[in-house]
Enzyme design. Structure first.
Site, PDB file in Angstrom:
ATOM      1  N   TYR A  23      -5.849 -65.422  47.525  1.00 40.33           N
ATOM      2  CA  TYR A  23      -6.535 -64.173  47.868  1.00 40.33           C
ATOM      3  C   TYR A  23      -6.232 -63.764  49.304  1.00 40.33           C
ATOM      4  O   TYR A  23      -5.991 -62.588  49.591  1.00 40.33           O
ATOM      5  CB  TYR A  23      -8.044 -64.329  47.671  1.00 40.33           C
ATOM      6  CG  TYR A  23      -8.838 -63.096  48.051  1.00 40.33           C
ATOM      7  CD1 TYR A  23      -8.683 -61.905  47.350  1.00 40.33           C
ATOM      8  CD2 TYR A  23      -9.744 -63.127  49.113  1.00 40.33           C
ATOM      9  CE1 TYR A  23      -9.412 -60.768  47.694  1.00 40.33           C
ATOM     10  CE2 TYR A  23     -10.476 -62.000  49.461  1.00 40.33           C
ATOM     11  CZ  TYR A  23     -10.313 -60.823  48.756  1.00 40.33           C
ATOM     12  OH  TYR A  23     -11.029 -59.699  49.108  1.00 40.33           O
ATOM     13  N   ASP A  53      -3.670 -47.171  36.605  1.00 42.95           N
ATOM     14  CA  ASP A  53      -3.544 -48.586  36.954  1.00 42.95           C
ATOM     15  C   ASP A  53      -2.407 -48.711  37.955  1.00 42.95           C
ATOM     16  O   ASP A  53      -1.233 -48.540  37.593  1.00 42.95           O
ATOM     17  CB  ASP A  53      -3.259 -49.410  35.698  1.00 42.95           C
ATOM     18  CG  ASP A  53      -3.347 -50.907  35.942  1.00 42.95           C
ATOM     19  OD1 ASP A  53      -3.098 -51.337  37.085  1.00 42.95           O
ATOM     20  OD2 ASP A  53      -3.643 -51.663  34.991  1.00 42.95           O
TER      21      ASP A  53
END
Length: 273
Positions: free
Chosen positions: A164, A70
């Site tokens: 985003y 991760d």
């Protein structure tokens, strides 16, 4: 076998664009390490790092190393790079493909979604790149390739998807900065972005469902473009924001029909273009 002996690390390599690039480079002889969080089957996501590794292995004769990791966390990044160095014996190419997306207006953007996008897209890309530099500096033709869009200050994209957009342009700003910073070390740093939407889990589950998938291209078009970019001399190819179709056109490709999920459907331009 253009990539025989080359060592490649791909984040988000268990499906979609990441897996397609892995399979394309493996077919040309590369040794591949793929990073992903999915170690167990997920109802909404195709495959795992292990099933992807099996597919990639069948595509080429090189070594394939699946790594559960991760990139939001430094200790995970350190482990990813350590395993890559031990298993592949070095690194020539880093592909920062892992990304998170939430297309929401500001009022509907939750802090956890903001954090996820910025922790993966910007922070993760930055610190993955940093961690790989000692290995890349030893390569004779080192490349970093980010899956991020051309930089623009067009207010349309900021107005539509502010959180985003900032995160993806953050990835692109890393390209701009590292390309300049790493010139003395002869490391090429570039961005690659698709002209049309690509049929990935994000398109299916988050952006537009089956209808959008039918108007998309297959991830293989991005993989083929990456294949051509990563062959180029790093000293001559750095600081670019490439579009997949433009790269393939330069290579003489004139028919893109076979890349379409459904050739009968009109293609959807990707974000930021």
């Amino acid at each position: 076998m253009q990539f025989k002996g080359k060592k490649v690390l791909i984040t988000g390599g268990s499906r979609g664009i990441g897996k397609a690039i892995a399979m394309r480079l493996a077919a040309e002889g590369a040794d591949i390490a793929i990073v992903g969080k999915t170690a167990e089957p997920h109802p909404k996501l195709e495959g795992t790092i292990y099933t992807a590794a099996e597919e990639i292995s069948k595509a080429g004769a090189g070594k394939v190393v699946p790594i559960q990791g991760d990139i939001r966390f430094e200790d995970s990044i350190e482990q990813i790079v350590k395993i890559t160095a031990e298993q592949l014996g070095g690194l020539d190419i880093l592909i920062n493909n892992a990304s998170a997306i939430t297309l929401s207006p500001t009022e509907q953007t939750e802090p956890k979604r903001w954090d996820l996008m910025h922790d993966i897209n910007v922070r993760g890309t930055f610190f993955m790149s940093k961690a790989c530099l000692p290995l890349l500096k030893k390569s004779t033709n080192a490349h970093i390739l980010n899956l991020s869009p051309p930089l623009t200050l067009n207010p349309e994209w900021f107005g539509r998807f502010l959180a985003y957009t900032i995160s993806k342009f953050g990835m692109s700003m890393i390209v701009l900065g590292l390309a300049e910073e790493l010139k003395p070390h002869r490391i090429g740093v570039n961005a690659l972005w698709p002209k049309t939407t690509i049929a990935t889990a994000a398109i299916q589950n988050i952006v537009g469902g089956d209808m959008m998938v039918q108007r998309s291209r297959k991830p293989e078009i991005v993989a083929d473009a990456a294949y051509h970019i990563l062959q180029r001399p790093a000293t001559e190819c750095t600081g670019n924001f490439f579009i997949d179709e433009e790269i393939l056109t330069q290579q003489g490709v004139t028919d893109f029909t076979h890349y379409a999920v459904n050739p009968a459907q009109k293609l959807m331009l990707d974000l930021f273009l």
